[in-house]
Design a protein around this motif. Sequence first.
Motif, PDB file in Angstrom:
ATOM      1  N   ASN A 145       0.821  -1.206   0.000  1.00 21.26           N
ATOM      2  CA  ASN A 145       0.000   0.000   0.000  1.00 21.26           C
ATOM      3  C   ASN A 145       0.854   1.254   0.000  1.00 21.26           C
ATOM      4  O   ASN A 145       2.000   1.250   0.470  1.00 21.26           O
ATOM      5  N   ARG A 146       0.284   2.313  -0.495  1.00 18.85           N
ATOM      6  CA  ARG A 146       0.972   3.595  -0.505  1.00 18.85           C
ATOM      7  C   ARG A 146       1.109   4.119   0.915  1.00 18.85           C
ATOM      8  O   ARG A 146       0.187   4.008   1.729  1.00 18.85           O
ATOM      9  N   ALA A 147       2.249   4.686   1.228  1.00 17.53           N
ATOM     10  CA  ALA A 147       2.487   5.225   2.566  1.00 17.53           C
ATOM     11  C   ALA A 147       1.727   6.536   2.756  1.00 17.53           C
ATOM     12  O   ALA A 147       1.598   7.331   1.826  1.00 17.53           O
ATOM     13  N   PRO A 148       1.219   6.766   3.952  1.00 18.91           N
ATOM     14  CA  PRO A 148       0.552   8.047   4.231  1.00 18.91           C
ATOM     15  C   PRO A 148       1.565   9.172   4.348  1.00 18.91           C
ATOM     16  O   PRO A 148       2.763   8.929   4.530  1.00 18.91           O
ATOM     17  N   MET A 149       1.097  10.412   4.253  1.00 14.83           N
ATOM     18  CA  MET A 149       1.969  11.575   4.441  1.00 14.83           C
ATOM     19  C   MET A 149       1.641  12.236   5.764  1.00 14.83           C
ATOM     20  O   MET A 149       0.477  12.447   6.104  1.00 14.83           O
ATOM     21  N   PHE A 150       2.699  12.556   6.515  1.00 18.94           N
ATOM     22  CA  PHE A 150       2.532  13.249   7.788  1.00 18.94           C
ATOM     23  C   PHE A 150       3.316  14.556   7.776  1.00 18.94           C
ATOM     24  O   PHE A 150       4.372  14.664   7.148  1.00 18.94           O
ATOM     25  N   LEU A 151       2.786  15.533   8.485  1.00 16.80           N
ATOM     26  CA  LEU A 151       3.437  16.829   8.629  1.00 16.80           C
ATOM     27  C   LEU A 151       3.780  17.055  10.091  1.00 16.80           C
ATOM     28  O   LEU A 151       3.075  16.577  10.985  1.00 16.80           O
ATOM     29  N   LEU A 166      -5.103  26.878   7.321  1.00 16.45           N
ATOM     30  CA  LEU A 166      -4.433  27.401   6.133  1.00 16.45           C
ATOM     31  C   LEU A 166      -4.415  26.374   5.003  1.00 16.45           C
ATOM     32  O   LEU A 166      -4.625  26.710   3.828  1.00 16.45           O
ATOM     33  N   LEU A 167      -4.171  25.118   5.337  1.00 16.86           N
ATOM     34  CA  LEU A 167      -4.148  24.078   4.316  1.00 16.86           C
ATOM     35  C   LEU A 167      -5.538  23.830   3.744  1.00 16.86           C
ATOM     36  O   LEU A 167      -5.690  23.591   2.540  1.00 16.86           O
ATOM     37  N   LEU A 168      -6.543  23.890   4.589  1.00 17.42           N
ATOM     38  CA  LEU A 168      -7.912  23.678   4.115  1.00 17.42           C
ATOM     39  C   LEU A 168      -8.317  24.767   3.127  1.00 17.42           C
ATOM     40  O   LEU A 168      -9.063  24.502   2.170  1.00 17.42           O
ATOM     41  N   GLU A 169      -7.808  25.975   3.336  1.00 17.50           N
ATOM     42  CA  GLU A 169      -8.089  27.071   2.402  1.00 17.50           C
ATOM     43  C   GLU A 169      -7.523  26.773   1.015  1.00 17.50           C
ATOM     44  O   GLU A 169      -7.997  27.313   0.013  1.00 17.50           O
ATOM     45  N   GLU A 170      -6.503  25.910   0.968  1.00 19.69           N
ATOM     46  CA  GLU A 170      -5.917  25.511  -0.312  1.00 19.69           C
ATOM     47  C   GLU A 170      -6.351  24.092  -0.698  1.00 19.69           C
ATOM     48  O   GLU A 170      -5.681  23.415  -1.471  1.00 19.69           O
ATOM     49  N   LYS A 171      -7.507  23.686  -0.113  1.00 16.82           N
ATOM     50  CA  LYS A 171      -8.174  22.414  -0.461  1.00 16.82           C
ATOM     51  C   LYS A 171      -7.349  21.177  -0.092  1.00 16.82           C
ATOM     52  O   LYS A 171      -7.406  20.142  -0.758  1.00 16.82           O
ATOM     53  N   ILE A 172      -6.594  21.296   0.982  1.00 17.22           N
ATOM     54  CA  ILE A 172      -5.846  20.149   1.504  1.00 17.22           C
ATOM     55  C   ILE A 172      -6.402  19.811   2.881  1.00 17.22           C
ATOM     56  O   ILE A 172      -6.283  20.604   3.825  1.00 17.22           O
ATOM     57  N   GLU A 173      -7.009  18.648   2.974  1.00 18.39           N
ATOM     58  CA  GLU A 173      -7.597  18.207   4.241  1.00 18.39           C
ATOM     59  C   GLU A 173      -6.559  17.457   5.066  1.00 18.39           C
ATOM     60  O   GLU A 173      -5.775  16.669   4.539  1.00 18.39           O
ATOM     61  N   THR A 174      -6.574  17.709   6.363  1.00 21.35           N
ATOM     62  CA  THR A 174      -5.674  17.021   7.279  1.00 21.35           C
ATOM     63  C   THR A 174      -6.454  16.593   8.516  1.00 21.35           C
ATOM     64  O   THR A 174      -7.579  17.052   8.754  1.00 21.35           O
ATOM     65  N   LYS A 175      -5.850  15.730   9.295  1.00 18.84           N
ATOM     66  CA  LYS A 175      -6.439  15.350  10.576  1.00 18.84           C
ATOM     67  C   LYS A 175      -5.325  15.227  11.610  1.00 18.84           C
ATOM     68  O   LYS A 175      -4.174  14.956  11.274  1.00 18.84           O
ATOM     69  N   THR A 176      -5.686  15.456  12.854  1.00 18.40           N
ATOM     70  CA  THR A 176      -4.705  15.334  13.923  1.00 18.40           C
ATOM     71  C   THR A 176      -4.376  13.858  14.148  1.00 18.40           C
ATOM     72  O   THR A 176      -5.134  12.968  13.752  1.00 18.40           O
ATOM     73  N   VAL A 177      -3.245  13.619  14.785  1.00 23.62           N
ATOM     74  CA  VAL A 177      -2.781  12.258  15.031  1.00 23.62           C
ATOM     75  C   VAL A 177      -2.757  12.015  16.529  1.00 23.62           C
ATOM     76  O   VAL A 177      -2.142  12.778  17.280  1.00 23.62           O
ATOM     77  N   GLU A 178      -3.423  10.969  16.945  1.00 22.48           N
ATOM     78  CA  GLU A 178      -3.509  10.655  18.367  1.00 22.48           C
ATOM     79  C   GLU A 178      -2.108  10.443  18.958  1.00 22.48           C
ATOM     80  O   GLU A 178      -1.272   9.749  18.383  1.00 22.48           O
ATOM     81  N   SER A 180       0.134  12.813  19.467  1.00 19.02           N
ATOM     82  CA  SER A 180       1.107  13.811  19.030  1.00 19.02           C
ATOM     83  C   SER A 180       0.482  15.193  19.030  1.00 19.02           C
ATOM     84  O   SER A 180      -0.643  15.379  18.570  1.00 19.02           O
ATOM     85  N   SER A 181       1.226  16.146  19.534  1.00 20.44           N
ATOM     86  CA  SER A 181       0.726  17.529  19.589  1.00 20.44           C
ATOM     87  C   SER A 181       1.171  18.349  18.394  1.00 20.44           C
ATOM     88  O   SER A 181       0.775  19.504  18.238  1.00 20.44           O
ATOM     89  N   LYS A 182       2.021  17.746  17.521  1.00 16.68           N
ATOM     90  CA  LYS A 182       2.558  18.491  16.386  1.00 16.68           C
ATOM     91  C   LYS A 182       2.233  17.863  15.034  1.00 16.68           C
ATOM     92  O   LYS A 182       2.444  18.499  14.000  1.00 16.68           O
ATOM     93  N   ALA A 183       1.763  16.636  15.015  1.00 17.14           N
ATOM     94  CA  ALA A 183       1.621  15.901  13.758  1.00 17.14           C
ATOM     95  C   ALA A 183       0.245  16.058  13.131  1.00 17.14           C
ATOM     96  O   ALA A 183      -0.783  16.099  13.816  1.00 17.14           O
ATOM     97  N   LEU A 184       0.250  16.113  11.802  1.00 18.04           N
ATOM     98  CA  LEU A 184      -0.972  16.095  11.007  1.00 18.04           C
ATOM     99  C   LEU A 184      -0.834  15.029   9.933  1.00 18.04           C
ATOM    100  O   LEU A 184       0.233  14.886   9.324  1.00 18.04           O
ATOM    101  N   ALA A 185      -1.898  14.291   9.708  1.00 20.00           N
ATOM    102  CA  ALA A 185      -1.943  13.337   8.603  1.00 20.00           C
ATOM    103  C   ALA A 185      -2.666  13.995   7.442  1.00 20.00           C
ATOM    104  O   ALA A 185      -3.739  14.594   7.625  1.00 20.00           O
ATOM    105  N   VAL A 186      -2.098  13.917   6.250  1.00 17.82           N
ATOM    106  CA  VAL A 186      -2.697  14.548   5.065  1.00 17.82           C
ATOM    107  C   VAL A 186      -3.717  13.594   4.465  1.00 17.82           C
ATOM    108  O   VAL A 186      -3.414  12.428   4.176  1.00 17.82           O
ATOM    109  N   CYS A 187      -4.919  14.089   4.255  1.00 17.81           N
ATOM    110  CA  CYS A 187      -6.023  13.249   3.774  1.00 17.81           C
ATOM    111  C   CYS A 187      -6.355  13.468   2.300  1.00 17.81           C
ATOM    112  O   CYS A 187      -7.034  12.648   1.687  1.00 17.81           O
TER     113      CYS A 187
END
Length: 393
Positions: A145-151, A166-178, A180-187
């Motif tokens: 499977n393709r690996a997910p992207m994290f920020l 800011l990312l949602l304004e550019e049509k990039i959806e993300t979600k928080t990661v359980e 972690s206080s700094k990580a976002l998963a790109v959806c």
Amino acid sequence: MKDSSRIAVSINIINNFLLGEPIEKVFTNWARKAKYAGSSDRAAIRDIIFCCLRSLRSFSKVGNSFSGRGVVIGYLLVQNEHPVNYFTGTAYAPAKLTDAENENILNVDVQSVIESVFDFPDWMCLELAESLDSKFIQINKFFRNRAPMFLRVTSRKSSIENVRTLLLEEKIETKTVEGSSKALAVCSNIRKVKLTSAFKKGLFEVQDINSQIACEMLQLKSGSRVLDFCAGGGGKSLAIKDKADVDITAYDLNIGRMKDIPVRSERTDTKIRMLTSLDEITGLKFDAVICDVPCSGSGAWRRNPDGKWSLTKEKYELLKKEQHSILKSASQFVREGGLLVYMTCSILKPENEEQVNRFLLENKTWESTLVKNLSISNNGDGFFLAINRKYST
């Protein structure tokens, strides 16, 4: 480009890879010459190629041929697509299916092949089985499977909520990661992430979640002197600096690997001192020396599937020797009571636990304080962390 043309290009690129050419080089050379191909064409072809490389053996088995043509036929069958719709023999499309190919398509048990074939070189299967034990079969599935992207949000410059907005304004959806206080998963819209204004302003870096977690485990105090001994592009240095106000010095035996550090440092307003030679720090001691050593990269083979096919037994043995040499060399720069941190993006014990155990056996003035395997999963790459402390006399 028509779908059949994309399939034809994918076959040719995979054939060149099977002949020994680096996949990125082959793909880039094609893209430069193919002025007719738009960004959507390049993205689609890249997706096909990397999907095929993740499942090279199983797809070739389904397609009944270890060739670009056989692999892509297998890819289509696994996707529940009939190859006849693409192998039309018309201009820019692959040649029509042969009688033998049609017979195989009618009789092959796709699911049985997928469940019974391991998508690794034969010599590597034994290494993986010994390292992973009962997890081997599940890991084999993960690697297809393709690996997910994290920020990783740069906490000194922004907040996780602000970056999400800011990312949602550019049509990039993300979600928080359980956890972690700094990580976002790109959806969504992964390919646009590095084109966003938030990235260009240094509000986040792209970093796998398990790599982030490993950096979080380093309990470094502000003011600590840290040597990033295998700095590469500086990802660990940036993460560590964002966690604590430490003094970071970056070094890599291959100086060219550090070429991105100045750009990334400027973008994130991070001060990182770079060395061109160890002679510059002769006699100096650090509170912590980080060794994110060259390795098989097996924990990240979803991202770089060509790596598992280009890695030979001989190269693997040389890597293990290099890892041992790096630990020995780096240890001389750690002060008494300081830390020697060993990291890999490998899931193989000979590169991980066995390297650390050998170092401790040969160097009695050190003790292990933490050993952590961050297993490959739906969330993150495989990652290994070991922290060793030098005894105070």
